[in-house]
Design a protein around this motif. Structure first.
Motif, PDB file in Angstrom:
ATOM      1  N   LEU A  39      40.951  25.900  38.313  1.00 10.59           N
ATOM      2  CA  LEU A  39      41.734  26.262  39.490  1.00 10.59           C
ATOM      3  C   LEU A  39      40.918  26.179  40.761  1.00 10.59           C
ATOM      4  CD1 LEU A  39      43.712  29.395  38.210  1.00 10.59           C
ATOM      5  CD2 LEU A  39      44.566  27.055  38.483  1.00 10.59           C
ATOM      6  N   GLY A  40      41.467  25.483  41.740  1.00  9.02           N
ATOM      7  CA  GLY A  40      40.950  25.578  43.094  1.00  9.02           C
ATOM      8  C   GLY A  40      41.645  26.749  43.770  1.00  9.02           C
ATOM      9  N   VAL A  41      40.887  27.646  44.363  1.00  5.94           N
ATOM     10  CA  VAL A  41      41.455  28.872  44.912  1.00  5.94           C
ATOM     11  C   VAL A  41      41.584  28.767  46.427  1.00  5.94           C
ATOM     12  CG1 VAL A  41      41.210  31.376  45.108  1.00  5.94           C
ATOM     13  CG2 VAL A  41      40.431  30.198  43.033  1.00  5.94           C
ATOM     14  N   ASP A  42      42.805  28.930  46.910  1.00  6.32           N
ATOM     15  CA  ASP A  42      43.061  29.012  48.352  1.00  6.32           C
ATOM     16  C   ASP A  42      42.871  30.468  48.768  1.00  6.32           C
ATOM     17  OD1 ASP A  42      43.967  29.036  50.934  1.00  6.32           O
ATOM     18  OD2 ASP A  42      45.970  28.264  50.495  1.00  6.32           O
ATOM     19  N   ARG A  43      41.803  30.756  49.472  1.00  6.81           N
ATOM     20  CA  ARG A  43      41.432  32.134  49.800  1.00  6.81           C
ATOM     21  C   ARG A  43      41.950  32.604  51.159  1.00  6.81           C
ATOM     22  NH1 ARG A  43      37.404  29.559  47.124  1.00  6.81           N
ATOM     23  NH2 ARG A  43      36.597  30.573  45.247  1.00  6.81           N
ATOM     24  N   THR A  44      42.859  31.849  51.784  1.00  5.90           N
ATOM     25  CA  THR A  44      43.270  32.207  53.148  1.00  5.90           C
ATOM     26  C   THR A  44      44.245  33.372  53.202  1.00  5.90           C
ATOM     27  OG1 THR A  44      45.027  30.542  53.025  1.00  5.90           O
ATOM     28  CG2 THR A  44      42.933  29.887  54.036  1.00  5.90           C
ATOM     29  N   GLN A  45      45.010  33.614  52.135  1.00  5.23           N
ATOM     30  CA  GLN A  45      46.042  34.648  52.125  1.00  5.23           C
ATOM     31  C   GLN A  45      46.935  34.503  53.355  1.00  5.23           C
ATOM     32  OE1 GLN A  45      45.275  38.515  50.446  1.00  5.23           O
ATOM     33  NE2 GLN A  45      43.085  38.080  50.348  1.00  5.23           N
ATOM     34  N   THR A  46      47.764  33.482  53.321  1.00  6.09           N
ATOM     35  CA  THR A  46      48.551  33.055  54.476  1.00  6.09           C
ATOM     36  C   THR A  46      49.327  34.189  55.128  1.00  6.09           C
ATOM     37  OG1 THR A  46      48.800  30.924  53.375  1.00  6.09           O
ATOM     38  CG2 THR A  46      50.236  31.363  55.241  1.00  6.09           C
ATOM     39  N   GLY A  47      49.836  35.104  54.345  1.00  9.71           N
ATOM     40  CA  GLY A  47      50.632  36.194  54.902  1.00  9.71           C
ATOM     41  C   GLY A  47      49.860  37.080  55.850  1.00  9.71           C
ATOM     42  N   TYR A  48      48.520  37.072  55.736  1.00  8.61           N
ATOM     43  CA  TYR A  48      47.693  37.909  56.597  1.00  8.61           C
ATOM     44  C   TYR A  48      46.848  37.069  57.555  1.00  8.61           C
ATOM     45  CZ  TYR A  48      48.913  41.340  53.076  1.00  8.61           C
ATOM     46  OH  TYR A  48      49.607  42.156  52.217  1.00  8.61           O
ATOM     47  N   TYR A  49      47.179  35.789  57.672  1.00  8.18           N
ATOM     48  CA  TYR A  49      46.340  34.890  58.474  1.00  8.18           C
ATOM     49  C   TYR A  49      46.481  35.226  59.950  1.00  8.18           C
ATOM     50  CZ  TYR A  49      43.480  30.702  58.416  1.00  8.18           C
ATOM     51  OH  TYR A  49      42.426  29.829  58.481  1.00  8.18           O
ATOM     52  N   TYR A  50      45.470  34.907  60.723  1.00  9.89           N
ATOM     53  CA  TYR A  50      45.448  35.296  62.136  1.00  9.89           C
ATOM     54  C   TYR A  50      46.555  34.592  62.923  1.00  9.89           C
ATOM     55  CZ  TYR A  50      42.733  30.948  62.434  1.00  9.89           C
ATOM     56  OH  TYR A  50      42.299  29.662  62.334  1.00  9.89           O
ATOM     57  N   ALA A  51      46.992  35.233  63.991  1.00 12.01           N
ATOM     58  CA  ALA A  51      48.064  34.697  64.822  1.00 12.01           C
ATOM     59  C   ALA A  51      47.631  33.365  65.434  1.00 12.01           C
ATOM     60  CB  ALA A  51      48.422  35.692  65.924  1.00 12.01           C
ATOM     61  N   GLY A  52      48.553  32.418  65.471  1.00 12.97           N
ATOM     62  CA  GLY A  52      48.270  31.128  66.070  1.00 12.97           C
ATOM     63  C   GLY A  52      47.808  30.083  65.080  1.00 12.97           C
ATOM     64  N   ALA A  53      47.641  30.447  63.810  1.00  9.99           N
ATOM     65  CA  ALA A  53      47.239  29.458  62.818  1.00  9.99           C
ATOM     66  C   ALA A  53      48.337  28.404  62.686  1.00  9.99           C
ATOM     67  CB  ALA A  53      46.999  30.128  61.477  1.00  9.99           C
ATOM     68  N   ASN A  54      47.943  27.153  62.691  1.00  2.00           N
ATOM     69  CA  ASN A  54      48.959  26.104  62.608  1.00  2.00           C
ATOM     70  C   ASN A  54      48.932  25.410  61.254  1.00  2.00           C
ATOM     71  OD1 ASN A  54      46.806  24.269  62.673  1.00  2.00           O
ATOM     72  ND2 ASN A  54      46.866  24.164  64.917  1.00  2.00           N
ATOM     73  N   ALA A  55      49.859  24.487  61.089  1.00  2.00           N
ATOM     74  CA  ALA A  55      50.005  23.815  59.803  1.00  2.00           C
ATOM     75  C   ALA A  55      48.775  22.999  59.439  1.00  2.00           C
ATOM     76  CB  ALA A  55      51.237  22.915  59.835  1.00  2.00           C
ATOM     77  N   MET A  56      48.059  22.501  60.430  1.00  2.00           N
ATOM     78  CA  MET A  56      46.869  21.703  60.147  1.00  2.00           C
ATOM     79  C   MET A  56      45.786  22.531  59.462  1.00  2.00           C
ATOM     80  SD  MET A  56      46.533  19.298  63.528  1.00  2.00           S
ATOM     81  CE  MET A  56      45.022  18.569  62.891  1.00  2.00           C
TER      82      MET A  56
END
Length: 279
Positions: A39-56
């Motif tokens: 498994l490659g682990v995505d550690r960003t936890q999108t639901g808590y990501y900082y404001a202004g994060a974009n799709a890129m």
């Protein structure tokens, strides 16, 4: 009964050299099938990501996780190709917050989950949740393998940590294929209760049960001469040249052990031999 389906979950290509050699040794001894979930682990936890994060940015983290999973899969295949055992391997990507669901689903259909040491240098934040997901949600026994330990297919001397708990008994029942094949099983009792029903013969009923399965047992009653039970167990394992320790996991809550410590957490941190755990 033998262990016919062995599972490992790999999230770092560097750790393939820890769990896989132990799995291969076990598969050869048990005539089992090895499964590697890379498994490659995505550690960003999108639901808590900082404001202004974009799709890129989010796509970049996903691409990185995909690349990691492919790298882990390649390393696992390279090792398993040389082994001569039956094996399968697949890769995938999981967010760290959702990792437990993927691990539990696969662990549920495995006889034994073999995982690298969850603590220490180079271990990611996902290592401990993988162990817990396999035991709690997957209801599978887990074998934790130290990096610098020679893989053993048939442990000759096994130490059983016995405190009369439900968790310890479940681990013993799950470890029965190992116990029956061992040359000696040492039942270790630390400071048995002075007023309990087994005070005159601590570990006696367990020894009787195992003996009826053909297990050769000895009972070691130890005093609590050190603050931590885990330190006593580790020292006794070294003194008796044990190849494996069988014990129940998380007799206290996981939250309490994470904050205050406990025998399970301390054993996972310091054990120098493979630890067989069940809850």
């Amino acid at each position: 009964m033998a262990y016919k389906s062995l599972l490992t979950v790999l999230t770092d290509p560097k750790l393939t050299s820890s769990a896989l050699p132990h799995m291969v040794a076990l598969a050869e001894a048990q005539d089992a099938h090895v499964e590697a979930l890379c498994l490659g682990v995505d550690r960003t936890q999108t639901g808590y990501y900082y404001a202004g994060a974009n799709a890129m940015i989010l796509q970049e983290t996903l691409s990185r996780a995909n690349a990691e999973s492919e790298q882990i899969l390649a390393a696992a295949k390279e090792q398993l190709d040389k082994s001569g055992v039956r094996w399968s391997a697949e890769d995938g990507v999981a967010q760290i917050a959702d990792l437990g669901r993927h691990v539990a689903h696969r662990a549920r259909f495995s006889d034994l989950v073999v995982l690298p040491h969850p603590y220490g240098k180079g271990r990611g934040a996902e290592a401990e949740p993988i162990v817990e997901a396999a035991m709690f949600e997957g209801h599978a026994p887990v074998l934790i393998t130290p990096e610098d330990r020679e893989p053993i297919g048939h442990p000759k001397t096994i130490m059983v940590a016995w405190n009369e708990s439900v968790e310890a008994m479940r681990a013993i029942r799950r470890a029965m294929p190992f116990l029956k094949a061992a040359e000696l099983v040492r039942i270790v009792v630390i400071d048995p209760p002075q007023h309990g029903p087994d005070r005159s013969d601590p570990g006696g009923l367990l020894s009787q049960m195992l003996a009826r399965h053909g297990v050769r047992c000895e009972i070691d009653v130890l005093s609590k001469t050190m603050t931590r039970v885990s330190d006593i167990l580790n020292r006794h394992a070294a003194d008796t040249d044990a190849d494996m320790i069988v014990m129940g996991a998380y007799g206290h809550s996981r939250f309490r052990e994470a904050i205050l410590g406990g025998a399970t957490r301390n054993m996972l941190e310091k054990a120098q031999v493979p630890i067989f755990m069940a809850h």
